[in-house]
Design an enzyme around this catalytic site. Structure first.
Site, mmCIF file in Angstrom:
data_model
loop_
_atom_site.group_PDB
_atom_site.id
_atom_site.type_symbol
_atom_site.label_atom_id
_atom_site.label_comp_id
_atom_site.label_asym_id
_atom_site.label_seq_id
_atom_site.Cartn_x
_atom_site.Cartn_y
_atom_site.Cartn_z
ATOM 1 N N SER A 128 0.828 -1.209 0.000
ATOM 2 C CA SER A 128 0.000 0.000 0.000
ATOM 3 C C SER A 128 0.856 1.251 0.000
ATOM 4 O O SER A 128 1.943 1.269 0.560
ATOM 5 C CB SER A 128 -0.907 0.035 1.226
ATOM 6 O OG SER A 128 -1.609 1.264 1.240
ATOM 7 N N LYS A 183 -4.399 -6.657 4.097
ATOM 8 C CA LYS A 183 -4.410 -5.550 3.121
ATOM 9 C C LYS A 183 -5.860 -5.197 2.749
ATOM 10 O O LYS A 183 -6.218 -4.027 2.599
ATOM 11 C CB LYS A 183 -3.620 -5.936 1.862
ATOM 12 C CG LYS A 183 -3.745 -4.941 0.691
ATOM 13 C CD LYS A 183 -3.144 -3.613 1.038
ATOM 14 C CE LYS A 183 -3.121 -2.509 0.022
ATOM 15 N NZ LYS A 183 -3.751 -2.506 -1.229
ATOM 16 N N HIS A 186 -7.199 -3.193 5.513
ATOM 17 C CA HIS A 186 -6.599 -1.850 5.377
ATOM 18 C C HIS A 186 -7.423 -1.022 4.385
ATOM 19 O O HIS A 186 -7.795 0.120 4.648
ATOM 20 C CB HIS A 186 -5.146 -1.978 4.898
ATOM 21 C CG HIS A 186 -4.583 -0.728 4.312
ATOM 22 N ND1 HIS A 186 -4.902 -0.296 3.032
ATOM 23 C CD2 HIS A 186 -3.759 0.214 4.824
ATOM 24 C CE1 HIS A 186 -4.285 0.845 2.809
ATOM 25 N NE2 HIS A 186 -3.582 1.183 3.860
ATOM 26 N N ASN A 187 -7.714 -1.611 3.240
ATOM 27 C CA ASN A 187 -8.466 -0.862 2.222
ATOM 28 C C ASN A 187 -9.879 -0.546 2.705
ATOM 29 O O ASN A 187 -10.404 0.527 2.430
ATOM 30 C CB ASN A 187 -8.524 -1.656 0.907
ATOM 31 C CG ASN A 187 -7.211 -1.578 0.153
ATOM 32 O OD1 ASN A 187 -6.154 -1.428 0.750
ATOM 33 N ND2 ASN A 187 -7.269 -1.692 -1.151
ATOM 34 N N GLU A 190 -9.646 2.273 4.882
ATOM 35 C CA GLU A 190 -9.416 3.456 4.029
ATOM 36 C C GLU A 190 -10.768 3.998 3.513
ATOM 37 O O GLU A 190 -11.005 5.208 3.537
ATOM 38 C CB GLU A 190 -8.509 3.018 2.869
ATOM 39 C CG GLU A 190 -8.126 4.065 1.879
ATOM 40 C CD GLU A 190 -7.272 3.432 0.765
ATOM 41 O OE1 GLU A 190 -6.265 2.755 1.046
ATOM 42 O OE2 GLU A 190 -7.633 3.616 -0.411
HETATM 43 P P1 NBP Z 1 -2.126 -2.621 -13.285
HETATM 44 O O1 NBP Z 1 -3.051 -3.163 -12.265
HETATM 45 O O2 NBP Z 1 -2.609 -1.614 -14.240
HETATM 46 O O3 NBP Z 1 -1.516 -3.861 -14.099
HETATM 47 C C1 NBP Z 1 -0.620 -3.636 -15.152
HETATM 48 C C2 NBP Z 1 0.265 -4.819 -15.398
HETATM 49 O O4 NBP Z 1 -0.540 -5.991 -15.604
HETATM 50 C C3 NBP Z 1 1.103 -4.636 -16.652
HETATM 51 O O5 NBP Z 1 2.343 -5.239 -16.443
HETATM 52 C C4 NBP Z 1 0.288 -5.390 -17.675
HETATM 53 O O6 NBP Z 1 1.057 -5.848 -18.765
HETATM 54 C C5 NBP Z 1 -0.167 -6.564 -16.869
HETATM 55 N N1 NBP Z 1 -1.273 -7.267 -17.509
HETATM 56 C C6 NBP Z 1 -2.564 -6.914 -17.692
HETATM 57 BR BR1 NBP Z 1 -3.319 -5.328 -17.130
HETATM 58 N N2 NBP Z 1 -3.288 -7.817 -18.342
HETATM 59 C C7 NBP Z 1 -2.410 -8.819 -18.597
HETATM 60 C C8 NBP Z 1 -2.547 -10.053 -19.237
HETATM 61 N N3 NBP Z 1 -3.722 -10.474 -19.708
HETATM 62 N N4 NBP Z 1 -1.459 -10.836 -19.327
HETATM 63 C C9 NBP Z 1 -0.279 -10.440 -18.838
HETATM 64 N N5 NBP Z 1 -0.078 -9.257 -18.210
HETATM 65 C C10 NBP Z 1 -1.142 -8.459 -18.090
HETATM 66 O O7 NBP Z 1 -0.786 -2.048 -12.614
HETATM 67 P P2 NBP Z 1 -0.536 -1.314 -11.228
HETATM 68 O O8 NBP Z 1 -1.481 -0.189 -11.033
HETATM 69 O O9 NBP Z 1 0.927 -1.067 -11.196
HETATM 70 O O10 NBP Z 1 -0.904 -2.410 -10.140
HETATM 71 C C11 NBP Z 1 -0.250 -3.669 -10.047
HETATM 72 C C12 NBP Z 1 -0.926 -4.450 -8.929
HETATM 73 O O11 NBP Z 1 -0.761 -3.720 -7.701
HETATM 74 C C13 NBP Z 1 -2.429 -4.611 -9.100
HETATM 75 O O12 NBP Z 1 -2.847 -5.823 -8.550
HETATM 76 C C14 NBP Z 1 -3.009 -3.466 -8.283
HETATM 77 O O13 NBP Z 1 -4.316 -3.742 -7.838
HETATM 78 C C15 NBP Z 1 -2.025 -3.404 -7.130
HETATM 79 N N6 NBP Z 1 -1.919 -2.099 -6.476
HETATM 80 C C16 NBP Z 1 -2.006 -0.948 -7.187
HETATM 81 C C17 NBP Z 1 -1.882 0.277 -6.548
HETATM 82 C C18 NBP Z 1 -1.950 1.579 -7.320
HETATM 83 O O14 NBP Z 1 -1.964 2.637 -6.666
HETATM 84 N N7 NBP Z 1 -1.953 1.549 -8.638
HETATM 85 C C19 NBP Z 1 -1.668 0.308 -5.163
HETATM 86 C C20 NBP Z 1 -1.546 -0.900 -4.467
HETATM 87 C C21 NBP Z 1 -1.681 -2.085 -5.134
HETATM 88 P P3 NBP Z 1 1.050 -4.998 -20.153
HETATM 89 O O15 NBP Z 1 1.946 -3.830 -19.915
HETATM 90 O O16 NBP Z 1 1.594 -5.958 -21.124
HETATM 91 O O17 NBP Z 1 -0.362 -4.595 -20.423
#
Ligand code: NBP
Length: 482
Positions: A128, A183, A186-187, A190
């Site tokens: 987080s 987690k 936590h959410n 939030e």
């Molecule tokens: P995203 O949740 O947007 O995921 C992007 C990644 O997933 C990219 O590497 C993308 O590859 C890959 N991906 C997808 Br979308 N579909 C795919 C598929 N069918 N096959 C293979 N790869 C695939 O990224 P993020 O926001 O960095 O979050 C990553 C994780 O962390 C998630 O579970 C999210 O819930 C969690 N999280 C996010 C935050 C936040 O603030 N964003 C905070 C805490 C936790 P590609 O580039 O090839 O499309």
């Protein structure tokens, strides 16, 4: 030299975690489904670092030190399963897969068990703090195969946020999906914190007719009190932020709240486990209600809703509101910890609640001074069943009671919706009532369905049925609770 850890997923979280690991001296191998993103990353933010790329999973595996540690930072759900399926044939026994996404904890339970059979360790870890947290120190909540933790611990604790005493906001949470469960809570918390702040904002804006600059000042002042927290801090920034025309930007934002599911999961789990998690659940429903925008616009007209003006000394109301917010927040956390306690007991996770509070102390969205007091409360009594019973929190609840009731009553009187603040008070009223009207409810159940009841003058566990009308039979329904 081989890599210390591999990270799959180069979106915002993956990239920033990798840069954070690199800052702490770890050699990271980066992979992404879409290969161009590996190049963009290496030639962009990762340029000049020790980070190396891998364009296939085989290359990723070959470039890692044993036991391999591979962290998935990809979209939760099927994508995680698909990467696991592709990785397993390439890995050796004892290698470690980590899922750092927002995964629903039953999926982590399943993956830990399935991979254990193959000799692969699995960690499901909550992360987080969003983009900035990932880059400079998130709160990290790992759980899963305990054998894997010693290998991952140095990296995770190095990159995590630290408390003011330099303690890492990351520790082993427990077996199976415990990390993702914590987690999720936590959410949920939030959701509750955010909803409570929005209720205070609406009371000030609509009830007290305050300007955005005035409200900003209030939140700045509140941030110097027990309410000191990241969410209060960003709220003051948001209220002070002006659009290009000089007007507050916040008023130009459509009032329909989005959600990605973690609050809903928290509520569903509370219902499944029979825990009265009323505040967080109300907060989820408040988002649902907000999304009925068209219906709300029509209904406001239909019901001719009046202005909700709150008369009286503004400063007195503001202080009452602060106390109501703080007391409600205590109830929200108390309910969240009740839920974790129940889950820990049901799943044999042996959660350390003080450590959970510590992990949330820095880096994450709900970080606040208040979490240190929660940690202290669990240090005094690790089995505390209700946070509000701890002397520090009990004192606040008692001192705030009168102001809290005034705010709740006034909101009802003038029609300002405050579902979370009022439900928190209702919860406390119920929790502190030795005899609730459930006796009548049991009588009703027995009357129409022969569901039986226990008696106050007989030992617990003895069930009775009454033929209330003289017309029913004497056969009772089976006694069980779902
Ligand atoms: P995203 O949740 O947007 O995921 C992007 C990644 O997933 C990219 O590497 C993308 O590859 C890959 N991906 C997808 Br979308 N579909 C795919 C598929 N069918 N096959 C293979 N790869 C695939 O990224 P993020 O926001 O960095 O979050 C990553 C994780 O962390 C998630 O579970 C999210 O819930 C969690 N999280 C996010 C935050 C936040 O603030 N964003 C905070 C805490 C936790 P590609 O580039 O090839 O499309």
């Amino acid at each position: 030299m081989k890599g210390d850890i591999g990270v799959i997923g180069l979106a915002v979280m993956g990239q920033n975690l990798i840069l954070n690991m690199n800052d702490h001296g770890y050699k990271v191998v980066a992979h992404n489904r879409t290969a161009e993103k590996v190049d963009e990353f290496l030639q962009g933010p990762a340029k000049g670092t020790n980070i190396v790329g891998a364009y296939s999973l085989q290359e990723l595996v070959d470039k890692l030190e044993s036991p391999r540690k591979i962290m998935l930072m990809v979209r939760a759900g099927d994508v995680v399963d698909s990467f696991i399926d592709k990785l397993v044939p390439l890995l050796d026994k004892g290698d470690i897969i980590i899922d750092g996404g927002n995964t629903n904890f039953p999926d982590t339970n399943r993956r830990v068990a399935a991979l254990k059979e193959k000799g692969i360790h699995f960690i499901g870890s909550g992360v987080s703090g969003g983009e900035e947290g990932a880059r400079f120190g998130p709160s990290i909540m790992p759980g899963g195969s305990p054998e894997a933790w010693p290998f991952v611990k140095p990296i995770f604790q190095a990159i995590s946020a630290k408390t003011e005493n330099n303690e890492p906001c990351c520790d082993w949470v427990g077996n199976d999906g415990a990390g993702h469960f914590v987690k999720m809570v936590h959410n949920g918390i939030e959701y509750g914190d955010m909803q409570l702040i929005t209720e205070a904002y609406q009371f000030m804006k609509d009830g007290l007719g305050m300007t955005h600059d005035e409200m900003q000042s209030v939140f700045i002042e509140w941030n110097k009190t027990e309410l000191n927290s990241y969410l209060v801090e960003i709220t003051s920034d948001i209220l002070g932020y002006k659009d290009t025309d000089g007007e507050p930007l916040v008023e130009k934002i459509l009032d329909t709240a989005g959600q990605k599911g973690t609050g809903k999961w928290t509520g569903i789990n509370a219902l499944d486990m029979g825990i009265p998690l009323t505040l967080i659940t109300e907060s989820v429903f408040a988002r649902c209600l907000s999304s009925l925008k068209d219906q709300r616009v029509e209904a406001e007209e239909l019901f001719g809703k009046k202005e909700s003006i709150v008369e009286g000394d503004k400063q007195v109301w503001i202080e009452a509101l602060r106390q109501a917010l703080l007391a409600s927040k205590i109830i929200s956390y108390a309910q969240g910890f009740m839920l974790m306690r129940e889950a820990s007991n049901e799943n044999g996770w042996d959660l350390n609640y003080g450590n959970v509070a510590l992990m949330w102390r820095g880096g994450c969205i709900i970080r606040s001074a208040f979490l240190s007091n929660i940690r202290d409360a669990y240090d005094i009594d690790s089995e505390l069943s209700f946070l509000g019973s701890d002397s520090y929190f009990k004192g606040i609840l008692e001192n705030s009671m009168s102001a809290w009731r005034k705010v709740a009553a006034k909101s009802m009187e003038v029609g300002i919706p405050m579902p979370s603040m009022t439900s928190a008070l209702t919860f406390l009223d119920g929790y502190t009532t030795a005899r609730l009207p459930a006796n009548l409810l049991q009588a009703q159940r027995d009357y129409f369905g022969a569901h039986t009841y226990e008696r106050v003058d007989k030992p617990k566990g003895e069930f009775f049925h009454t033929n209330w009308t003289g017309k029913g039979g004497d056969v009772s329904s089976t006694t069980y609770n779902s």
